[in-house]
Design a protein around this motif. Structure first.
Motif, PDB file in Angstrom:
ATOM      1  N   TYR A  86     -12.779   2.863  -3.001  1.00  0.00           N
ATOM      2  CA  TYR A  86     -12.804   2.470  -4.407  1.00  0.00           C
ATOM      3  C   TYR A  86     -11.428   2.725  -5.022  1.00  0.00           C
ATOM      4  O   TYR A  86     -10.875   3.816  -4.853  1.00  0.00           O
ATOM      5  N   ALA A  87     -10.884   1.744  -5.746  1.00  0.00           N
ATOM      6  CA  ALA A  87      -9.551   1.910  -6.327  1.00  0.00           C
ATOM      7  C   ALA A  87      -9.393   1.095  -7.609  1.00  0.00           C
ATOM      8  O   ALA A  87     -10.099   0.109  -7.831  1.00  0.00           O
ATOM      9  N   GLN A  88      -8.478   1.538  -8.446  1.00  0.00           N
ATOM     10  CA  GLN A  88      -8.058   0.782  -9.634  1.00  0.00           C
ATOM     11  C   GLN A  88      -6.566   0.488  -9.462  1.00  0.00           C
ATOM     12  O   GLN A  88      -5.725   1.258  -9.919  1.00  0.00           O
ATOM     13  N   PRO A  89      -6.226  -0.637  -8.825  1.00  0.00           N
ATOM     14  CA  PRO A  89      -4.813  -0.888  -8.503  1.00  0.00           C
ATOM     15  C   PRO A  89      -3.934  -1.180  -9.714  1.00  0.00           C
ATOM     16  O   PRO A  89      -2.713  -1.072  -9.607  1.00  0.00           O
ATOM     17  N   HIS A  90      -4.557  -1.572 -10.842  1.00  0.00           N
ATOM     18  CA  HIS A  90      -3.757  -2.009 -11.990  1.00  0.00           C
ATOM     19  C   HIS A  90      -4.058  -1.143 -13.210  1.00  0.00           C
ATOM     20  O   HIS A  90      -5.172  -1.182 -13.725  1.00  0.00           O
ATOM     21  N   PHE A  91      -3.046  -0.379 -13.695  1.00  0.00           N
ATOM     22  CA  PHE A  91      -3.186   0.448 -14.897  1.00  0.00           C
ATOM     23  C   PHE A  91      -4.374   1.397 -14.745  1.00  0.00           C
ATOM     24  O   PHE A  91      -5.258   1.472 -15.607  1.00  0.00           O
ATOM     25  N   ALA A  92      -4.384   2.119 -13.630  1.00  0.00           N
ATOM     26  CA  ALA A  92      -5.535   2.951 -13.290  1.00  0.00           C
ATOM     27  C   ALA A  92      -5.911   3.896 -14.428  1.00  0.00           C
ATOM     28  O   ALA A  92      -5.048   4.418 -15.128  1.00  0.00           O
ATOM     29  N   ASN A  93      -7.188   4.106 -14.568  1.00  0.00           N
ATOM     30  CA  ASN A  93      -7.738   5.099 -15.481  1.00  0.00           C
ATOM     31  C   ASN A  93      -7.915   6.391 -14.678  1.00  0.00           C
ATOM     32  O   ASN A  93      -8.651   6.388 -13.700  1.00  0.00           O
ATOM     33  N   PRO A  94      -7.241   7.478 -14.985  1.00  0.00           N
ATOM     34  CA  PRO A  94      -6.525   7.765 -16.224  1.00  0.00           C
ATOM     35  C   PRO A  94      -4.999   7.638 -16.133  1.00  0.00           C
ATOM     36  O   PRO A  94      -4.331   7.699 -17.162  1.00  0.00           O
ATOM     37  N   THR A  95      -4.415   7.491 -14.964  1.00  0.00           N
ATOM     38  CA  THR A  95      -2.955   7.684 -14.860  1.00  0.00           C
ATOM     39  C   THR A  95      -2.138   6.512 -15.379  1.00  0.00           C
ATOM     40  O   THR A  95      -0.968   6.675 -15.709  1.00  0.00           O
ATOM     41  N   GLY A  96      -2.705   5.298 -15.406  1.00  0.00           N
ATOM     42  CA  GLY A  96      -1.937   4.119 -15.762  1.00  0.00           C
ATOM     43  C   GLY A  96      -1.140   3.547 -14.607  1.00  0.00           C
ATOM     44  O   GLY A  96      -0.395   2.570 -14.781  1.00  0.00           O
ATOM     45  N   ALA A  97      -1.289   4.124 -13.416  1.00  0.00           N
ATOM     46  CA  ALA A  97      -0.499   3.681 -12.257  1.00  0.00           C
ATOM     47  C   ALA A  97      -0.775   2.217 -11.915  1.00  0.00           C
ATOM     48  O   ALA A  97      -1.892   1.729 -12.059  1.00  0.00           O
ATOM     49  N   LEU A  98       0.272   1.527 -11.475  1.00  0.00           N
ATOM     50  CA  LEU A  98       0.184   0.123 -11.058  1.00  0.00           C
ATOM     51  C   LEU A  98       0.764   0.020  -9.655  1.00  0.00           C
ATOM     52  O   LEU A  98       1.910   0.415  -9.419  1.00  0.00           O
ATOM     53  N   TRP A  99      -0.034  -0.475  -8.716  1.00  0.00           N
ATOM     54  CA  TRP A  99       0.463  -0.598  -7.342  1.00  0.00           C
ATOM     55  C   TRP A  99       1.596  -1.621  -7.298  1.00  0.00           C
ATOM     56  O   TRP A  99       1.483  -2.708  -7.867  1.00  0.00           O
ATOM     57  N   SER A 100       2.662  -1.288  -6.579  1.00  0.00           N
ATOM     58  CA  SER A 100       3.752  -2.244  -6.397  1.00  0.00           C
ATOM     59  C   SER A 100       3.339  -3.278  -5.347  1.00  0.00           C
ATOM     60  O   SER A 100       2.342  -3.099  -4.642  1.00  0.00           O
ATOM     61  N   ALA A 101       4.137  -4.332  -5.238  1.00  0.00           N
ATOM     62  CA  ALA A 101       3.832  -5.376  -4.248  1.00  0.00           C
ATOM     63  C   ALA A 101       3.809  -4.787  -2.845  1.00  0.00           C
ATOM     64  O   ALA A 101       2.942  -5.121  -2.028  1.00  0.00           O
ATOM     65  N   ALA A 102       4.756  -3.885  -2.565  1.00  0.00           N
ATOM     66  CA  ALA A 102       4.817  -3.295  -1.223  1.00  0.00           C
ATOM     67  C   ALA A 102       3.592  -2.411  -0.979  1.00  0.00           C
ATOM     68  O   ALA A 102       3.001  -2.431   0.099  1.00  0.00           O
ATOM     69  N   GLU A 103       3.212  -1.622  -2.009  1.00  0.00           N
ATOM     70  CA  GLU A 103       2.054  -0.734  -1.854  1.00  0.00           C
ATOM     71  C   GLU A 103       0.774  -1.530  -1.618  1.00  0.00           C
ATOM     72  O   GLU A 103      -0.045  -1.185  -0.772  1.00  0.00           O
ATOM     73  N   ARG A 104       0.597  -2.602  -2.391  1.00  0.00           N
ATOM     74  CA  ARG A 104      -0.648  -3.358  -2.230  1.00  0.00           C
ATOM     75  C   ARG A 104      -0.700  -4.015  -0.858  1.00  0.00           C
ATOM     76  O   ARG A 104      -1.771  -4.051  -0.229  1.00  0.00           O
ATOM     77  N   ALA A 105       0.442  -4.493  -0.383  1.00  0.00           N
ATOM     78  CA  ALA A 105       0.447  -5.111   0.948  1.00  0.00           C
ATOM     79  C   ALA A 105       0.102  -4.081   2.015  1.00  0.00           C
ATOM     80  O   ALA A 105      -0.699  -4.343   2.925  1.00  0.00           O
ATOM     81  N   ALA A 106       0.682  -2.885   1.889  1.00  0.00           N
ATOM     82  CA  ALA A 106       0.432  -1.840   2.890  1.00  0.00           C
ATOM     83  C   ALA A 106      -1.041  -1.414   2.867  1.00  0.00           C
ATOM     84  O   ALA A 106      -1.666  -1.215   3.917  1.00  0.00           O
ATOM     85  N   ILE A 107      -1.600  -1.291   1.655  1.00  0.00           N
ATOM     86  CA  ILE A 107      -2.997  -0.848   1.547  1.00  0.00           C
ATOM     87  C   ILE A 107      -3.944  -1.931   2.051  1.00  0.00           C
ATOM     88  O   ILE A 107      -4.925  -1.653   2.757  1.00  0.00           O
ATOM     89  N   LEU A 108      -3.652  -3.196   1.703  1.00  0.00           N
ATOM     90  CA  LEU A 108      -4.499  -4.286   2.205  1.00  0.00           C
ATOM     91  C   LEU A 108      -4.471  -4.326   3.731  1.00  0.00           C
ATOM     92  O   LEU A 108      -5.486  -4.600   4.378  1.00  0.00           O
ATOM     93  N   ALA A 109      -3.311  -4.030   4.303  1.00  0.00           N
ATOM     94  CA  ALA A 109      -3.212  -4.026   5.769  1.00  0.00           C
ATOM     95  C   ALA A 109      -4.107  -2.935   6.362  1.00  0.00           C
ATOM     96  O   ALA A 109      -4.791  -3.152   7.370  1.00  0.00           O
ATOM     97  N   VAL A 110      -4.127  -1.767   5.734  1.00  0.00           N
ATOM     98  CA  VAL A 110      -5.005  -0.683   6.198  1.00  0.00           C
ATOM     99  C   VAL A 110      -6.467  -1.105   6.104  1.00  0.00           C
ATOM    100  O   VAL A 110      -7.258  -0.932   7.039  1.00  0.00           O
ATOM    101  N   VAL A 111      -6.824  -1.663   4.947  1.00  0.00           N
ATOM    102  CA  VAL A 111      -8.208  -2.060   4.700  1.00  0.00           C
ATOM    103  C   VAL A 111      -8.669  -3.070   5.758  1.00  0.00           C
ATOM    104  O   VAL A 111      -9.776  -2.991   6.291  1.00  0.00           O
ATOM    105  N   ARG A 112      -7.775  -4.026   6.079  1.00  0.00           N
ATOM    106  CA  ARG A 112      -8.133  -5.035   7.077  1.00  0.00           C
ATOM    107  C   ARG A 112      -8.252  -4.428   8.462  1.00  0.00           C
ATOM    108  O   ARG A 112      -9.190  -4.716   9.207  1.00  0.00           O
ATOM    109  N   SER A 113      -7.309  -3.576   8.800  1.00  0.00           N
ATOM    110  CA  SER A 113      -7.311  -3.073  10.177  1.00  0.00           C
ATOM    111  C   SER A 113      -8.466  -2.102  10.395  1.00  0.00           C
ATOM    112  O   SER A 113      -8.942  -1.953  11.524  1.00  0.00           O
ATOM    113  N   ARG A 114      -8.961  -1.471   9.327  1.00  0.00           N
ATOM    114  CA  ARG A 114     -10.050  -0.505   9.472  1.00  0.00           C
ATOM    115  C   ARG A 114     -11.422  -1.114   9.159  1.00  0.00           C
ATOM    116  O   ARG A 114     -12.422  -0.387   9.133  1.00  0.00           O
TER     117      ARG A 114
END
Lengths: 467, 467
Positions: free
Chosen positions: B246-274
């Motif tokens: 479970y994740a909030q990639p955009h303006f996460a509650n509470p931190t406001g963090a936004l995944w960068s393009a590189a981060e989202r690509a890396a995380i999607l790769a993990v999600v797919r491979s697992r």
């Protein structure tokens, strides 16, 4: 921002070419992209690697990048989900055909909600319009619901016998978006997966599905046209260790059965002596024809009865508003589950519902509704007795929306229902209301659908199919 | 009817006397009731036995019946429920204070929903009024939702980059009454009790509560101001065997963090491979200030991303309408759970929501909202930097509704929040967003509440309390 958005621009450019071009077509070189977007070769490489990972392009060292033959436009592969998900606990089979199908046949004797002429539509439209203008269109209501609506639900418990004050107060009420969500929450909140729950059989398919969803084991107790036998109930509770007993004491769906005063007293005695929760689903509270039963929760002193009522069927399917009434720690458990499941019910819908049921026109509507339902019930019952034989009608209910038919055991009900549908008549196979194998060939007919003037014709068609 | 109603009349008579009279008072004799109601002594005895069982009267053989000292008017005894219910899985503690409390303080930096001036109220009122007049006020919508609304949610996935068609269609969309119910259903439908779920930490309290409700074991993955580390995520999934992330990639509650393009690509790769489901909670889709992130589901080819969005915060708390987007068998599983939990979402609310978001005024509203949120964010951040020191502000988010503050580790946040409330300033203790112990002293400030002109004053009060 700057860096990300340049990368995005490059990716957008490449994805546009991939979407437009044929498989195998060469894409712009890294060098040309570096020059055009004024970025480092590393930035371009990051984008290219991402598109490679996504299966959109293939790179051939020393040659360049090419549109992949297996790019996204191909078929998706969801087969990994089969392993990830494992076996299912509930399936769409669990959902009654009244919800799953949209009946387009001319003669509808199978509808989840009463047709428009049986609803207080003038009141509903006026109430929604008022809600649009008022604060309810913007405010988030208190958890638990609007205080006045909670008080109204509490007052309804005594509405037919105000001298016998039940002791139910607004504090005991949780506003919910309908009976189904109430049952799902109650089963989850008051039991653990693997626990037993006793249910009348036949009973409402939605309760069966909600129990399965909560991971409960259903222990069915047979009933005839009346209440389940108190001794059999006591035995089922003792044997299974169930802490929950789900029942529809008034105009049960599908049979129409109404517990007598003696039956309700005997069942309440069992529930008390066994320390069990009786979940009283008063689904047809507004659909009395020859009787106005007092909810069992009115006679409950120590929080054994958890009461459920909804306005979705009697006010409007659009006003998804109902209530749970419970006392003691059970109330707190259910409130937590409701909050985690749904936070709260739309304030606009709550305000509109309160507006409808406190309008003087609501009581007048219910009085007219009683006459309409009585006429529909009697006309359909008459057609059944005349054309299918009196033995087919199991019971003439004193309220509710349904008649429960039993055919000769050799009748294949699924087949009959399918052939009726083909002939323009919808009805519901009785099997949907049994937690286990149906002990006979049953069909449920709902007399609240559109065009009641054609019900007799529909019964004639069924009689023809049976002959 | 005849028999029942005479019994009822006798019971009503006796209950009336019990309610009115003092404890110990004698009730009418069986003989006098037999004479008055023309019934058999057995009938009277049945009523009396029932009232004895209910604890309302006591009988003394040869003397008569008397009002019980422990009649219903006394205190109810719910203690049996303690045994019947067993230990609780979730408690009201799990519910964020933003929902549980009604803040009456003058300076509100802790609100679950944006204040009225940030909502498109003219559009909402007009849309509800139109829904009141139209068919939506009476029709039950199709399971899954209104087709046009489903198509709109699908089109939104590509709204900021239409050239990169995501392949999401209306068929992949289920309309839900908000994010919370979506998360509860997804967790139940895609996992079994006892399964692991990986979550960012800190993360939304409602997701933590929904995971507990579904019986899941939360595996937290720390994040700073950005995305969780892909290697740490991969490790957490491999070690726990989790199928859900479970994740909030955009303006996460509470931190406001936004995944960068590189981060989202890396995380999607993990999600797919697992072979994991990434549950993308796009809670702040309409609250971009300096960025308009494209949902991850747009880059998902094989159904790994399950997307959640709600309109409750951006349109109106009263229009409880949102959507789940999923592909493959997961979609079917979620739809079954939604149906068993809730049947369907009010057609009036769906029609009104569709009306708002397809009105040309909606885009104009979002443009104004962006400016308002930016000004509020910058003013609050400026006050924090000036009065609490720049090190207190962890991160200046590019969107969302919150700032995430970190104090010196020796600050007792519960105490600070309580003293702030007493001084008229509401804020939220950071501990609510951690699935385990918070690794520091955090506070969340929401800048979408009423009276932003007083935020700086509020920060001054907090600074005074800290000094």
């Amino acid at each position: 921002m700057g860096h990300d958005s340049t990368e995005s621009a490059i990716e957008r450019e490449l994805r546009g070419r991939i979407a437009a071009g044929p498989a195998g077509a060469r894409l712009p070189s890294t060098r040309s992209l570096v020059a055009r977007f004024s970025v480092s070769p590393l930035t371009v490489q990051r984008v290219v690697q991402r598109l490679v990972r996504d299966g959109l392009i293939e790179t051939r060292p020393g040659t360049g990048s090419f549109i992949s033959a297996r790019r996204q436009l191909g078929r998706s592969d969801f087969s990994w989900q089969t392993t990830a998900l494992g076996a299912a606990r509930t399936s769409m089979q669990a959902v009654g055909t009244a919800m799953a199908l949209e009946a387009n046949s001319p003669i509808v004797m199978h509808s989840a909600y009463p047709s428009e002429e049986l609803l207080p539509m003038r009141l509903v439209r006026a109430a929604l319009a008022r809600a649009a203008r008022g604060g309810a269109s913007v405010d988030r209501p208190l958890i638990g619901g609007l205080p006045d609506l909670r008080a109204w639900f509490a007052s309804e418990i005594d509405a037919n016998a105000p001298a016998r004050a039940s002791g139910v107060s607004a504090d005991d009420v949780i506003v919910v978006p309908g009976s189904q969500s109430a049952l799902a929450s109650i089963f989850r909140a008051l039991a653990q997966p693997g626990d037993a729950i006793v249910m009348e059989s036949p009973t409402y398919w939605g309760a069966i599905a909600a129990a399965h969803q909560a991971g409960l084991v259903i222990v069915p107790v047979a009933r005839g046209g009346a209440a389940p036998d108190a001794v059999a109930l006591d035995d089922a509770i003792a044997t299974s260790g169930a802490r929950l007993f789900y029942a529809q004491p008034h105009f049960a769906n599908p049979t129409g059965a109404l517990w007598s005063a003696a039956e309700r007293a005997a069942i309440l005695a069992v529930v008390r002596s066994r320390d069990v929760f009786l979940i009283e689903d008063d689904w047809a509270h507004d659909f009395g024809i020859d009787a106005d039963p007092r909810p069992l929760v009115a006679d409950d002193t120590d929080g054994h009865v958890v009461y459920v009522r909804s306005l979705s069927k009697s006010v409007s399917p659009s006003l998804r508003v109902g209530a749970v009434i419970a006392r003691g720690p059970a109330l707190a458990r259910i409130q937590v589950d409701r909050t985690v499941t749904d936070l709260y019910v739309s304030g606009a819908l709550q305000a509109a519902a309160l507006d409808v049921v406190t309008d003087p026109g609501w009581r007048r509507h219910l009085a007219r509704l009683r006459v309409s339902l009585g006429a529909r019930r009697d006309a359909l019952a008459g057609a059944i007795v005349a054309q299918l034989g009196p033995e087919t009608l199991t019971h003439l209910p004193k309220g509710g929306l349904n008649l429960w038919l039993r055919f000769d055991d050799r009748v294949d009900v699924r087949d009959l229902v399918a052939r009726s549908l083909a002939a323009g008549v919808t009805m519901a196979p009785g099997s949907e209301w049994f937690p286990a194998e149906p002990p006979g060939s049953f069909v449920r007919l709902n007399f609240s659908g559109p065009h009641p003037e054609r019900f007799a014709e529909g019964i004639g068609i069924v009689a023809g199919l049976l002959a």
